[in-house]
Design a protein around this motif. Sequence first.
Motif, PDB file in Angstrom:
ATOM      1  N   GLY A 131      33.219 -24.173  24.179  1.00  0.00           N
ATOM      2  CA  GLY A 131      34.048 -22.967  24.098  1.00  0.00           C
ATOM      3  C   GLY A 131      35.484 -23.201  24.496  1.00  0.00           C
ATOM      4  O   GLY A 131      36.122 -22.317  25.086  1.00  0.00           O
ATOM      5  N   SER A 132      36.021 -24.367  24.189  1.00  0.00           N
ATOM      6  CA  SER A 132      37.370 -24.713  24.644  1.00  0.00           C
ATOM      7  C   SER A 132      38.435 -23.775  24.056  1.00  0.00           C
ATOM      8  O   SER A 132      39.411 -23.428  24.739  1.00  0.00           O
ATOM      9  N   THR A 133      38.259 -23.359  22.804  1.00  0.00           N
ATOM     10  CA  THR A 133      39.262 -22.487  22.179  1.00  0.00           C
ATOM     11  C   THR A 133      39.363 -21.138  22.900  1.00  0.00           C
ATOM     12  O   THR A 133      40.472 -20.660  23.214  1.00  0.00           O
ATOM     13  N   ASN A 134      38.208 -20.542  23.186  1.00  0.00           N
ATOM     14  CA  ASN A 134      38.208 -19.260  23.896  1.00  0.00           C
ATOM     15  C   ASN A 134      38.760 -19.401  25.304  1.00  0.00           C
ATOM     16  O   ASN A 134      39.499 -18.534  25.792  1.00  0.00           O
ATOM     17  N   LEU A 135      38.415 -20.513  25.976  1.00  0.00           N
ATOM     18  CA  LEU A 135      38.932 -20.745  27.328  1.00  0.00           C
ATOM     19  C   LEU A 135      40.449 -20.861  27.307  1.00  0.00           C
ATOM     20  O   LEU A 135      41.142 -20.327  28.183  1.00  0.00           O
ATOM     21  N   ALA A 136      40.966 -21.567  26.323  1.00  0.00           N
ATOM     22  CA  ALA A 136      42.415 -21.738  26.227  1.00  0.00           C
ATOM     23  C   ALA A 136      43.110 -20.400  26.025  1.00  0.00           C
ATOM     24  O   ALA A 136      44.176 -20.132  26.611  1.00  0.00           O
ATOM     25  N   LEU A 137      42.516 -19.541  25.198  1.00  0.00           N
ATOM     26  CA  LEU A 137      43.104 -18.213  24.961  1.00  0.00           C
ATOM     27  C   LEU A 137      43.072 -17.361  26.214  1.00  0.00           C
ATOM     28  O   LEU A 137      44.013 -16.615  26.514  1.00  0.00           O
ATOM     29  N   GLN A 138      41.971 -17.465  26.984  1.00  0.00           N
ATOM     30  CA  GLN A 138      41.830 -16.672  28.200  1.00  0.00           C
ATOM     31  C   GLN A 138      42.802 -17.124  29.290  1.00  0.00           C
ATOM     32  O   GLN A 138      43.387 -16.302  30.004  1.00  0.00           O
ATOM     33  N   LEU A 139      42.981 -18.424  29.417  1.00  0.00           N
ATOM     34  CA  LEU A 139      43.763 -18.972  30.529  1.00  0.00           C
ATOM     35  C   LEU A 139      45.254 -19.059  30.231  1.00  0.00           C
ATOM     36  O   LEU A 139      46.077 -19.037  31.153  1.00  0.00           O
ATOM     37  N   GLY A 140      45.612 -19.195  28.989  1.00  0.00           N
ATOM     38  CA  GLY A 140      47.018 -19.413  28.659  1.00  0.00           C
ATOM     39  C   GLY A 140      47.329 -20.905  28.635  1.00  0.00           C
ATOM     40  O   GLY A 140      46.614 -21.721  29.228  1.00  0.00           O
ATOM     41  N   ASP A 141      48.409 -21.271  27.951  1.00  0.00           N
ATOM     42  CA  ASP A 141      48.726 -22.687  27.725  1.00  0.00           C
ATOM     43  C   ASP A 141      48.887 -23.475  29.013  1.00  0.00           C
ATOM     44  O   ASP A 141      48.376 -24.596  29.149  1.00  0.00           O
ATOM     45  N   HIS A 142      49.632 -22.919  29.982  1.00  0.00           N
ATOM     46  CA  HIS A 142      49.946 -23.676  31.193  1.00  0.00           C
ATOM     47  C   HIS A 142      48.690 -23.972  32.004  1.00  0.00           C
ATOM     48  O   HIS A 142      48.440 -25.122  32.384  1.00  0.00           O
ATOM     49  N   ARG A 143      47.913 -22.933  32.282  1.00  0.00           N
ATOM     50  CA  ARG A 143      46.703 -23.121  33.090  1.00  0.00           C
ATOM     51  C   ARG A 143      45.687 -23.993  32.353  1.00  0.00           C
ATOM     52  O   ARG A 143      44.995 -24.802  32.955  1.00  0.00           O
ATOM     53  N   TRP A 144      45.609 -23.812  31.029  1.00  0.00           N
ATOM     54  CA  TRP A 144      44.671 -24.627  30.260  1.00  0.00           C
ATOM     55  C   TRP A 144      45.080 -26.101  30.279  1.00  0.00           C
ATOM     56  O   TRP A 144      44.235 -26.990  30.415  1.00  0.00           O
ATOM     57  N   ARG A 145      46.375 -26.377  30.192  1.00  0.00           N
ATOM     58  CA  ARG A 145      46.851 -27.754  30.230  1.00  0.00           C
ATOM     59  C   ARG A 145      46.536 -28.404  31.576  1.00  0.00           C
ATOM     60  O   ARG A 145      46.093 -29.553  31.638  1.00  0.00           O
ATOM     61  N   ASP A 146      46.728 -27.654  32.660  1.00  0.00           N
ATOM     62  CA  ASP A 146      46.407 -28.185  33.992  1.00  0.00           C
ATOM     63  C   ASP A 146      44.919 -28.491  34.109  1.00  0.00           C
ATOM     64  O   ASP A 146      44.523 -29.522  34.671  1.00  0.00           O
ATOM     65  N   LEU A 147      44.088 -27.597  33.571  1.00  0.00           N
ATOM     66  CA  LEU A 147      42.642 -27.794  33.645  1.00  0.00           C
ATOM     67  C   LEU A 147      42.218 -28.999  32.809  1.00  0.00           C
ATOM     68  O   LEU A 147      41.361 -29.793  33.231  1.00  0.00           O
ATOM     69  N   LEU A 148      42.832 -29.160  31.657  1.00  0.00           N
ATOM     70  CA  LEU A 148      42.533 -30.326  30.820  1.00  0.00           C
ATOM     71  C   LEU A 148      42.944 -31.623  31.510  1.00  0.00           C
ATOM     72  O   LEU A 148      42.229 -32.634  31.443  1.00  0.00           O
ATOM     73  N   ASP A 149      44.097 -31.606  32.167  1.00  0.00           N
ATOM     74  CA  ASP A 149      44.547 -32.803  32.896  1.00  0.00           C
ATOM     75  C   ASP A 149      43.559 -33.157  34.003  1.00  0.00           C
ATOM     76  O   ASP A 149      43.241 -34.339  34.214  1.00  0.00           O
ATOM     77  N   ASN A 150      43.078 -32.135  34.725  1.00  0.00           N
ATOM     78  CA  ASN A 150      42.079 -32.382  35.767  1.00  0.00           C
ATOM     79  C   ASN A 150      40.800 -32.962  35.165  1.00  0.00           C
ATOM     80  O   ASN A 150      40.179 -33.876  35.719  1.00  0.00           O
ATOM     81  N   HIS A 151      40.415 -32.434  34.017  1.00  0.00           N
ATOM     82  CA  HIS A 151      39.220 -32.930  33.332  1.00  0.00           C
ATOM     83  C   HIS A 151      39.389 -34.394  32.911  1.00  0.00           C
ATOM     84  O   HIS A 151      38.478 -35.215  33.079  1.00  0.00           O
ATOM     85  N   ASP A 152      40.561 -34.730  32.371  1.00  0.00           N
ATOM     86  CA  ASP A 152      40.797 -36.101  31.926  1.00  0.00           C
ATOM     87  C   ASP A 152      40.790 -37.072  33.106  1.00  0.00           C
ATOM     88  O   ASP A 152      40.231 -38.174  33.019  1.00  0.00           O
ATOM     89  N   ASP A 153      41.428 -36.669  34.221  1.00  0.00           N
ATOM     90  CA  ASP A 153      41.430 -37.514  35.417  1.00  0.00           C
ATOM     91  C   ASP A 153      40.005 -37.699  35.940  1.00  0.00           C
ATOM     92  O   ASP A 153      39.606 -38.810  36.314  1.00  0.00           O
ATOM     93  N   LEU A 154      39.257 -36.617  35.976  1.00  0.00           N
ATOM     94  CA  LEU A 154      37.879 -36.656  36.438  1.00  0.00           C
ATOM     95  C   LEU A 154      37.037 -37.569  35.550  1.00  0.00           C
ATOM     96  O   LEU A 154      36.269 -38.413  36.039  1.00  0.00           O
ATOM     97  N   SER A 155      37.198 -37.439  34.243  1.00  0.00           N
ATOM     98  CA  SER A 155      36.439 -38.255  33.297  1.00  0.00           C
ATOM     99  C   SER A 155      36.745 -39.735  33.488  1.00  0.00           C
ATOM    100  O   SER A 155      35.835 -40.572  33.500  1.00  0.00           O
ATOM    101  N   GLY A 156      38.030 -40.058  33.636  1.00  0.00           N
ATOM    102  CA  GLY A 156      38.413 -41.456  33.817  1.00  0.00           C
ATOM    103  C   GLY A 156      37.792 -42.065  35.059  1.00  0.00           C
ATOM    104  O   GLY A 156      37.304 -43.197  35.040  1.00  0.00           O
ATOM    105  N   ARG A 157      37.803 -41.308  36.155  1.00  0.00           N
ATOM    106  CA  ARG A 157      37.250 -41.828  37.413  1.00  0.00           C
ATOM    107  C   ARG A 157      35.741 -42.033  37.304  1.00  0.00           C
ATOM    108  O   ARG A 157      35.206 -43.056  37.761  1.00  0.00           O
TER     109      ARG A 157
END
Length: 468
Positions: free
Chosen positions: A322-348
């Motif tokens: 449900g990434s599209t709906n989450l992005a719409l709910q959170l807005g670009d800035h908050r969604w980008r921060d959450l994605l960055d956290n996800h990418d860092d988490l995935s890498g680790r």
Amino acid sequence: MTSVDVRPDLEDSWKREQMVGAAMTEVALPETQYAQSGDFNIAYQVMGDGPTDIILVPGIISHIDFQHELPGYTRFLRRLAKFSRVVTFDKRGQGLSDRLADVPSLEERIDDVRTIMDAINSKRAALVGFSEGASMSVLFATTYPERVSHLVLFGGLARISDLLPPNLTPSEVQERLAYVVKSWGNGDFLKRVFASDAGNPEILARIAKFEKLGSSPGALKSYILSNRRIDINPILPVVRTPTLVLHRTTDAQVPVTLGRQLAAGIPGAKYIEYPSGDHAFWTGDIERVTGDIEEFITGQRASEGIDLERILATVLFTDIVGSTNLALQLGDHRWRDLLDNHDDLSGRIVSKHRGTLVKSTGDGVLATFDGPGRAVRCALALSEESKSIGLPVRAGLHCGEVEIRGNDIGGIAVHAAARVMSQSGSNEVFVSRVVTDLVAGTDLKFSERGSYELKGLPGKWDLFAASK
């Protein structure tokens, strides 16, 4: 959910035994052997059976077993082994070879190369010297020119003392050495060798372990003091062996100017400088480096379009539900921060489970593993951790042959893993039948989820949900 036995059905047993056997053969690492060099036992490994022998001459520390735990190392050797017989070794006093009371001279160290060549009945070989190993390789080639067909020097330099900043007082030099010895084993010394990953806690822990296994603090101190006396500048003009010098502009351990000087001192040497990458030869663009080595030694280069490197791997695909709906709910800035956290988490998490993060897919990741058990555990951990930051993730895994395409991968196994993922739900990890077969006997649990026709793939696929 019904717990199932992961043994294959009888009608498919032979087919699956072949697949399991192929997996075990592919991921099996070379056995460590020993050769006698005077009173010392020198540990070495052999990979491949090509017509050309390549001897990898190590830098200041090595551990031929543990280095397979470092991302890229095994892949680098396997790429060379496609056209040669590759030999790695720990020089005396390091890794799995006999430890010493005194550090050997450079002349004594080259006896280890000769001993290894005699042990494998190699009359003539190409030497690939890394870092300090470049000096050993040059000395061996000038001492035994009839036994060296080619010289490849990666991240090397002629005079080790040039690594010290100019104008240091003797007391400052001693202070620097004392700090290196005191901090040995925490990864600080090798940070410059793996500069790109120095900020990754999991990789730094692995580097720290490499330090401890490769050498004791006292042995390291003795080697550093001995190496500062190495200066091969006087013998560079007499090198008659065809020589290739490779260096990376961004090498944080050995400045590129020293690599340029090394190449300039060897008559007729070919010099290639890479614009990016670390000091460790098995990091960065492995295909380009090994391709340059292959072309220099054999006169030809495998075409990436015709002879892609193929390896057996467990492929993991993840996707944020449900990434599209989450992005719409959170807005670009908050969604980008959450994605960055996800990418860092995935890498680790992928690194922690000894996987290779191939790429981010925008709202998920693609990763490969050389062991299916680690891949499943990584997927479960990633699902759990992502859920804790408010991102429901689904995952799919399949084990099969993949094609290495530079920094990307391709092949049917990649498509299969994506299709398996597409059948999973929020916070679920789905795997194919072959994955369950390969991890039989572990503590992992799987529940039947039915048979599916996967788009673009033949037949029906039995899928299972993984759990701990």
